[in-house]
Every structure is written in C-alpha cells, then in structure tokens.
Design a protein around this motif. Structure first.
Motif, PDB file in Angstrom:
ATOM      1  N   LEU A  47       0.810  -1.223   0.000  1.00 30.62           N
ATOM      2  CA  LEU A  47       0.000   0.000   0.000  1.00 30.62           C
ATOM      3  C   LEU A  47       0.846   1.277   0.000  1.00 30.62           C
ATOM      4  CD1 LEU A  47      -2.898  -0.990   2.429  1.00 30.62           C
ATOM      5  CD2 LEU A  47      -2.893  -0.963  -0.069  1.00 30.62           C
ATOM      6  N   ASP A  48       2.141   1.158  -0.135  1.00 34.12           N
ATOM      7  CA  ASP A  48       2.982   2.342  -0.246  1.00 34.12           C
ATOM      8  C   ASP A  48       2.676   3.075  -1.547  1.00 34.12           C
ATOM      9  OD1 ASP A  48       5.618   3.787   0.742  1.00 34.12           O
ATOM     10  OD2 ASP A  48       5.844   3.449  -1.410  1.00 34.12           O
ATOM     11  N   LEU A  49       2.410   4.378  -1.470  1.00 34.17           N
ATOM     12  CA  LEU A  49       1.994   5.131  -2.655  1.00 34.17           C
ATOM     13  C   LEU A  49       3.035   5.102  -3.757  1.00 34.17           C
ATOM     14  CD1 LEU A  49       0.174   8.342  -1.322  1.00 34.17           C
ATOM     15  CD2 LEU A  49      -0.800   6.406  -2.569  1.00 34.17           C
ATOM     16  N   TYR A  50       4.301   5.196  -3.392  1.00 29.71           N
ATOM     17  CA  TYR A  50       5.350   5.209  -4.413  1.00 29.71           C
ATOM     18  C   TYR A  50       5.517   3.840  -5.055  1.00 29.71           C
ATOM     19  CZ  TYR A  50       6.624   9.959  -3.149  1.00 29.71           C
ATOM     20  OH  TYR A  50       6.590  11.316  -2.969  1.00 29.71           O
ATOM     21  N   ASN A  51       5.327   2.779  -4.277  1.00 30.11           N
ATOM     22  CA  ASN A  51       5.352   1.442  -4.856  1.00 30.11           C
ATOM     23  C   ASN A  51       4.179   1.246  -5.823  1.00 30.11           C
ATOM     24  OD1 ASN A  51       7.657   0.667  -3.530  1.00 30.11           O
ATOM     25  ND2 ASN A  51       6.580  -0.335  -1.842  1.00 30.11           N
ATOM     26  N   LEU A  52       3.001   1.699  -5.407  1.00 26.32           N
ATOM     27  CA  LEU A  52       1.834   1.577  -6.282  1.00 26.32           C
ATOM     28  C   LEU A  52       2.019   2.398  -7.552  1.00 26.32           C
ATOM     29  CD1 LEU A  52      -1.068   1.756  -3.666  1.00 26.32           C
ATOM     30  CD2 LEU A  52      -0.347  -0.244  -4.985  1.00 26.32           C
ATOM     31  N   SER A  53       2.617   3.567  -7.421  1.00 25.91           N
ATOM     32  CA  SER A  53       2.865   4.404  -8.596  1.00 25.91           C
ATOM     33  C   SER A  53       3.829   3.721  -9.555  1.00 25.91           C
ATOM     34  CB  SER A  53       3.415   5.763  -8.172  1.00 25.91           C
ATOM     35  OG  SER A  53       3.682   6.568  -9.302  1.00 25.91           O
ATOM     36  N   ASP A  54       4.907   3.152  -9.017  1.00 27.82           N
ATOM     37  CA  ASP A  54       5.852   2.438  -9.879  1.00 27.82           C
ATOM     38  C   ASP A  54       5.188   1.231 -10.533  1.00 27.82           C
ATOM     39  OD1 ASP A  54       7.844   4.236  -9.270  1.00 27.82           O
ATOM     40  OD2 ASP A  54       8.726   3.004  -7.677  1.00 27.82           O
ATOM     41  N   MET A  55       4.236   0.622  -9.808  1.00 25.48           N
ATOM     42  CA  MET A  55       3.506  -0.514 -10.358  1.00 25.48           C
ATOM     43  C   MET A  55       2.734  -0.144 -11.615  1.00 25.48           C
ATOM     44  SD  MET A  55       0.019  -1.593 -10.354  1.00 25.48           S
ATOM     45  CE  MET A  55      -0.638  -0.680  -8.976  1.00 25.48           C
ATOM     46  N   THR A  56       2.214   1.080 -11.673  1.00 25.57           N
ATOM     47  CA  THR A  56       1.426   1.480 -12.837  1.00 25.57           C
ATOM     48  C   THR A  56       2.255   1.490 -14.111  1.00 25.57           C
ATOM     49  OG1 THR A  56       1.858   3.856 -12.507  1.00 25.57           O
ATOM     50  CG2 THR A  56      -0.060   2.913 -11.387  1.00 25.57           C
ATOM     51  N   ASN A 165      12.973  11.647 -19.755  1.00 27.71           N
ATOM     52  CA  ASN A 165      12.439  12.181 -18.507  1.00 27.71           C
ATOM     53  C   ASN A 165      10.915  12.263 -18.513  1.00 27.71           C
ATOM     54  OD1 ASN A 165      14.922  12.460 -17.301  1.00 27.71           O
ATOM     55  ND2 ASN A 165      15.148  14.623 -17.808  1.00 27.71           N
ATOM     56  N   LEU A 166      10.310  12.351 -19.718  1.00 28.43           N
ATOM     57  CA  LEU A 166       8.855  12.422 -19.806  1.00 28.43           C
ATOM     58  C   LEU A 166       8.192  11.211 -19.170  1.00 28.43           C
ATOM     59  CD1 LEU A 166       8.213  13.759 -23.420  1.00 28.43           C
ATOM     60  CD2 LEU A 166       7.663  14.914 -21.278  1.00 28.43           C
ATOM     61  N   ALA A 167       8.788  10.059 -19.337  1.00 24.42           N
ATOM     62  CA  ALA A 167       8.173   8.828 -18.860  1.00 24.42           C
ATOM     63  C   ALA A 167       8.801   8.307 -17.578  1.00 24.42           C
ATOM     64  CB  ALA A 167       8.264   7.741 -19.934  1.00 24.42           C
ATOM     65  N   GLN A 168       9.968   8.810 -17.214  1.00 26.11           N
ATOM     66  CA  GLN A 168      10.685   8.253 -16.069  1.00 26.11           C
ATOM     67  C   GLN A 168      10.565   9.088 -14.805  1.00 26.11           C
ATOM     68  OE1 GLN A 168      14.692   7.731 -17.499  1.00 26.11           O
ATOM     69  NE2 GLN A 168      14.152   6.012 -18.818  1.00 26.11           N
ATOM     70  N   THR A 169       9.931  10.244 -14.868  1.00 25.77           N
ATOM     71  CA  THR A 169       9.783  11.092 -13.683  1.00 25.77           C
ATOM     72  C   THR A 169       8.305  11.331 -13.405  1.00 25.77           C
ATOM     73  OG1 THR A 169       9.947  13.104 -15.036  1.00 25.77           O
ATOM     74  CG2 THR A 169      11.983  12.254 -14.083  1.00 25.77           C
ATOM     75  N   TYR A 170       7.991  11.619 -12.135  1.00 23.52           N
ATOM     76  CA  TYR A 170       6.611  11.885 -11.745  1.00 23.52           C
ATOM     77  C   TYR A 170       6.169  13.245 -12.281  1.00 23.52           C
ATOM     78  CZ  TYR A 170       7.463   8.209  -8.270  1.00 23.52           C
ATOM     79  OH  TYR A 170       7.767   7.032  -7.649  1.00 23.52           O
ATOM     80  N   LEU A 171       4.980  13.282 -12.887  1.00 20.86           N
ATOM     81  CA  LEU A 171       4.408  14.562 -13.280  1.00 20.86           C
ATOM     82  C   LEU A 171       3.736  15.241 -12.089  1.00 20.86           C
ATOM     83  CD1 LEU A 171       2.865  14.068 -16.814  1.00 20.86           C
ATOM     84  CD2 LEU A 171       5.124  14.868 -16.177  1.00 20.86           C
ATOM     85  N   PHE A 172       3.225  14.397 -11.169  1.00 19.02           N
ATOM     86  CA  PHE A 172       2.637  14.893  -9.932  1.00 19.02           C
ATOM     87  C   PHE A 172       3.304  14.167  -8.767  1.00 19.02           C
ATOM     88  CE2 PHE A 172      -0.699  15.393 -13.147  1.00 19.02           C
ATOM     89  CZ  PHE A 172      -1.027  16.727 -12.973  1.00 19.02           C
ATOM     90  N   GLN A 173       3.521  14.875  -7.684  1.00 19.73           N
ATOM     91  CA  GLN A 173       4.173  14.279  -6.520  1.00 19.73           C
ATOM     92  C   GLN A 173       3.188  13.828  -5.447  1.00 19.73           C
ATOM     93  OE1 GLN A 173       7.328  13.500  -6.037  1.00 19.73           O
ATOM     94  NE2 GLN A 173       8.069  14.313  -7.977  1.00 19.73           N
ATOM     95  N   ASP A 174       2.009  14.403  -5.450  1.00 17.52           N
ATOM     96  CA  ASP A 174       1.051  14.068  -4.395  1.00 17.52           C
ATOM     97  C   ASP A 174      -0.358  13.931  -4.977  1.00 17.52           C
ATOM     98  OD1 ASP A 174       0.074  13.508  -1.915  1.00 17.52           O
ATOM     99  OD2 ASP A 174      -0.064  15.611  -1.264  1.00 17.52           O
ATOM    100  N   PRO A 175      -0.782  12.713  -5.375  1.00 17.64           N
ATOM    101  CA  PRO A 175      -0.008  11.475  -5.314  1.00 17.64           C
ATOM    102  C   PRO A 175       0.992  11.387  -6.461  1.00 17.64           C
ATOM    103  CG  PRO A 175      -2.131  11.059  -6.306  1.00 17.64           C
ATOM    104  CD  PRO A 175      -2.141  12.506  -5.893  1.00 17.64           C
ATOM    105  N   PRO A 176       2.011  10.551  -6.326  1.00 16.07           N
ATOM    106  CA  PRO A 176       3.014  10.417  -7.390  1.00 16.07           C
ATOM    107  C   PRO A 176       2.432   9.704  -8.615  1.00 16.07           C
ATOM    108  CG  PRO A 176       3.425   8.836  -5.626  1.00 16.07           C
ATOM    109  CD  PRO A 176       2.330   9.732  -5.153  1.00 16.07           C
ATOM    110  N   LEU A 177       2.412  10.381  -9.748  1.00 12.77           N
ATOM    111  CA  LEU A 177       1.807   9.822 -10.960  1.00 12.77           C
ATOM    112  C   LEU A 177       2.717  10.035 -12.158  1.00 12.77           C
ATOM    113  CD1 LEU A 177      -1.899  11.042 -10.565  1.00 12.77           C
ATOM    114  CD2 LEU A 177      -1.003   8.753 -10.114  1.00 12.77           C
TER     115      LEU A 177
END
Length: 334
Positions: A47-56, A165-177
């Motif tokens: 349930l870690d948000l960053y883990n879930l974000s990486d999962m996407t 960088n377009l695909a490898q960095t978060y566009l939003f940090q809260d939540p990380p997307l």
C-alpha cells in the motif's frame, strides 16, 4: 379500467439486486477488493503510494492499447499486431532520435507509424473482406520481422534526456503519478463517454450485435471498422513512444507478447469476443485487477511462470463464474 392504463410498458427492466450482483463490473469490483486485501496482508509494502505508482508503469502502456482493442472486439474484430506495431514504431523513434529530433517529434513519429500500420490493417480487413484475426497475425509477423531484420541483435540506446524524462519522472508528486498512467486515465474517461453516451457508441454496439442489420440501418460499418483499426494503431504508436522513453532503448523483442496481455485485459473486462456487449468501465477495472495481482505476487517473490498460471486461472474463473451462477439460479427457480 381503461385501455390506456391496462398495460404499462417500461423503458427498462425493473431493478433487481440479483441482476446488479451478477453484473460483470460488480464481480470485478469484488475481485479487485479481494486482491487488494490479500496483497495488503501479504506484504507491508503493497500500500505504499510510491510502490503503487511504480507498479502502474508495468501496465499503463498496455492499458492504453487495450482501450482501442476493446472497441475492435466490441465490433467483432481484433488486432493481434499491436505489440509488433509498438516494436516498429520504437524502431522509427530510435532512428529519429539518432537524427537529433526533439521529444515532441519523437512522439509524433511513434504515433505516425502506428497510424500507418493501423490503416494498413484496416484497409486489408475492410477493403478485401479478410478476417481480422488472419490479417493481423500476418502483419504481426511483418511488423516485428522488419524490426528484427533492421536491428538484428543490436539495440538503440541513445535518446535525448528530455524525452526519457517524460516517462521516467513523476508529473505529480502528491499522489506520485507518471505520464503514461495519467494519459490512460484521461483516455479511459473519453472512451467511456463516447462509447456509452453518444450515438457513435450506440453504432458500435449495433455493429457488434448484427453488422448486416447495422449496414441496412444506414451505419457505415466498414468505415467505422477502418477507423477503429487506425485508432488502435495510433494508441499502439503512443504506447510505443511512452515505453521507449521509459526504458530508454529500442530492442527487437520490445513489447514481445503484449498482444495476449492486452486481449486478456479486454476479455477479463467483459468485452465479448462475439461482439456487441461490454463496457469501458469493466476494461478499466480488469486492468487494475491484473496489474495489482501481478504487483502483489511479485512483492512476495512469486516466479513469473507461476504468475502467468495464476492470471490464466483468474481469466477463466472470471469468464465462467457468471455463467455458472446464472445456471445455478435458473435450476433453483425451476
């Protein structure tokens, strides 16, 4: 009692709880809840948000393609060349990057190649009346073969940093997307509105239920099918641009086997292979079910081969369960 009040014709069937519980989307929601609970219990990191974000990142590009595939299957067609289109588009992106094109141009190149490949598939199917499954098996070998012949055992790994960088960095940090996931969500909403709330969407269902009757009703069946192949090619090209930016390389085996995963998402989402039924919401829920299942199993170190077996069982169970339940209820009613 007057004639006008003796009979009442309803606009739709009366609401029943059993019908709602047996809806495909309801079953998928229950399945999704079970997957989340089991994975949360099995791993404290689930349930870690960053883990879930990486999962996407593991399913976003495939999910984008699945939206186009859903419309094709809705109209009794299929495109098994989508993964090969990703490979060919990635090859074109790689050569464009070597020619010093910028990020916008690279994305445009990927989309352009996808459109051309989709248009070629659509032309063969609608122009010559060929079965789409046969055509796209052939073009799958054609597109993938071109990429393999050109690249051989080499890989293109030089891409502009602004592009990767377009695909490898978060566009939003809260939540990380990530960009790919955001695009999937936006496209899913657009597709749902078009398919379920517009006359164009009703034409798709009409074609899927009976293409001959749809044609006699004045619906341009072949033109719509051609456009759907072009749309699926476009989404495959977009997915290729996102995938190439994320992994930062072009290889002959890029996206290998994706076509089966995409079809699994669509079929698990309730789109009937026979055409004419299913919803975009079901496909979206199925994407999350498959993505979270794979992620959770990976966290507890389940081997990839075992994960494939579990996903296969999940697909068969999701297809068979509504049929079994309806038959059991029917026998009890008798």
């Amino acid at each position: 009692m007057s004639e006008s009040t003796r009979y009442q014709v309803l606009d739709r069937a009366p609401w029943r709880l059993s019908d709602w519980l047996l809806r495909w989307e309801t079953i998928l929601c229950i399945l999704l809840a079970v997957v989340i609970v089991v994975n949360a219990v099995g791993s404290p990191y689930f349930l870690d948000l960053y883990n879930l974000s990486d999962m996407t990142q593991n399913f976003s590009e495939k999910a984008i393609i699945a939206l186009g595939m859903a419309l094709l299957i809705l109209t009794r067609e299929i495109d098994l060349s989508v993964a090969a289109i990703v490979a060919l588009a990635s090859l074109a992106i790689g050569y464009a990057a070597q020619a010093d094109y910028g990020p916008v141009a690279l994305i445009a190149v990927g989309i352009g190649v996808g459109i051309v490949c989709g248009a070629f598939n659509g032309w063969l199917v609608t122009g010559f009346g060929l079965p789409s499954i046969v055509v796209t098996i052939g073009t799958m070998s054609l597109y993938r073969g071109i990429a393999q012949v050109v690249l051989g055992d080499q890989a293109i790994t030089t891409y502009p940093e602004a592009y990767t960088n377009l695909a490898q960095t978060y566009l939003f940090q809260d939540p990380p997307l990530y960009l790919a996931f955001i695009l999937f969500l936006v496209l899913a909403v657009i597709f749902a509105v078009v398919v379920h709330l517009t006359p164009w969407g009703r034409m798709l269902y009409a074609i899927g239920n009976n293409p001959v009757a749809a044609r006699f009703s004045g619906i341009p069946v072949n033109r719509i099918r051609f456009l759907l192949f072009v749309l699926t090619g476009l989404l495959s090209g977009l997915a290729s641009a996102l995938l190439t930016a994320r992994i930062g390389s072009t290889r002959p085996n890029i996206a290998l086997g994706w076509e089966l995963e995409v079809v699994t998402m669509v079929v698990l989402g309730g789109m009937s292979i026979a055409g004419g039924s299913g919803t975009i919401l079901g496909v979206v829920i199925a994407v999350f079910v498959l993505g979270l299942t794979t992620f959770g199993l990976t966290l507890v170190n389940v081997p990839g081969i075992v994960i494939n077996v579990i996903l296969g069982v999940l697909l068969v169970a999701a297809i068979a369960l509504p049929i079994i339940v309806r038959r059991v209820l029917g026998l009890r009613a008798q």
